[in-house]
Design a protein around this motif. Structure first.
Motif, PDB file in Angstrom:
ATOM      1  N   CYS A  39      45.404  43.759  34.981  1.00  0.00           N
ATOM      2  CA  CYS A  39      43.824  44.909  34.936  1.00  0.00           C
ATOM      3  C   CYS A  39      44.352  46.019  35.338  1.00  0.00           C
ATOM      4  O   CYS A  39      43.896  47.016  34.578  1.00  0.00           O
ATOM      5  N   GLU A  40      45.024  46.371  36.189  1.00  0.00           N
ATOM      6  CA  GLU A  40      45.588  47.366  36.734  1.00  0.00           C
ATOM      7  C   GLU A  40      46.392  48.417  35.643  1.00  0.00           C
ATOM      8  O   GLU A  40      46.248  49.451  35.602  1.00  0.00           O
ATOM      9  N   GLU A  41      47.328  47.464  35.088  1.00  0.00           N
ATOM     10  CA  GLU A  41      48.157  48.134  34.250  1.00  0.00           C
ATOM     11  C   GLU A  41      47.305  48.611  33.018  1.00  0.00           C
ATOM     12  O   GLU A  41      47.527  49.585  32.459  1.00  0.00           O
ATOM     13  N   MET A  42      46.525  47.775  32.447  1.00  0.00           N
ATOM     14  CA  MET A  42      45.639  48.066  31.492  1.00  0.00           C
ATOM     15  C   MET A  42      44.781  49.318  31.795  1.00  0.00           C
ATOM     16  O   MET A  42      44.698  50.212  30.955  1.00  0.00           O
ATOM     17  N   SER A  43      44.126  49.370  32.921  1.00  0.00           N
ATOM     18  CA  SER A  43      43.453  50.731  33.382  1.00  0.00           C
ATOM     19  C   SER A  43      44.190  51.991  33.356  1.00  0.00           C
ATOM     20  O   SER A  43      43.808  52.903  32.931  1.00  0.00           O
ATOM     21  N   LYS A  44      45.448  51.822  33.897  1.00  0.00           N
ATOM     22  CA  LYS A  44      46.366  53.052  34.023  1.00  0.00           C
ATOM     23  C   LYS A  44      46.638  53.346  32.434  1.00  0.00           C
ATOM     24  O   LYS A  44      46.766  54.735  32.155  1.00  0.00           O
TER      25      LYS A  44
END
Length: 135
Positions: free
Chosen positions: A48-53
């Motif tokens: 989720c962090e990777e997608m948010s970035k």
């Protein structure tokens, strides 16, 4: 009387040891299940962090491009220049949208597969334990 209690003590002791062993196995399995859920959740959080970035980066790029196009629109001399500018902007926007949504979808699919791996391992181990016990 003593003979009767001695003869029943051995099976009872054996039964208690067997029950204790089963409780230990169940406790270990429960602990491993919790660890698998924690691993899975950690993988999902990182995904989720990777997608948010990626989304944030895309939004920043879109904002910069929109501002640049707006500045260019203020300097056009003809309606045709404005239409061409807007057409090029929209074409780029659609192309970027396809590229970025594909990238985010790929991240989502990869993360979902990775996050399910610890759970799948636990299910496999459980099925194997049941199969072995049944055999």
């Amino acid at each position: 009387m003593k003979l009767g209690s001695d003869s029943s003590a051995k099976p009872m002791e054996h039964g208690m040891k067997a029950a204790a062993a089963q409780i230990e196995k169940a406790t270990a399995m429960g602990k491993e299940n919790v660890e698998a859920v924690v691993q899975s959740t950690t993988i999902m959080a990182k995904g989720c962090e990777e997608m948010s970035k990626n989304l944030w980066s895309w939004v920043q790029t879109l904002t910069e491009q929109s501002m640049a196009t707006s500045k260019q629109a203020l300097s056009v001399k003809t309606l045709r220049e404005l239409v061409d500018l807007q057409s090029a902007y929209m074409r780029d926007l659609v192309d970027q949208s396809m590229t970025e949504t594909t990238k985010i979808s790929e991240i989502g699919a990869r993360v979902a597969n990775q996050a399910m791996e610890p759970i799948n391992r636990r299910v496999h181990d459980f099925v194997e334990a049941v199969r072995t016990k049944a055999a």
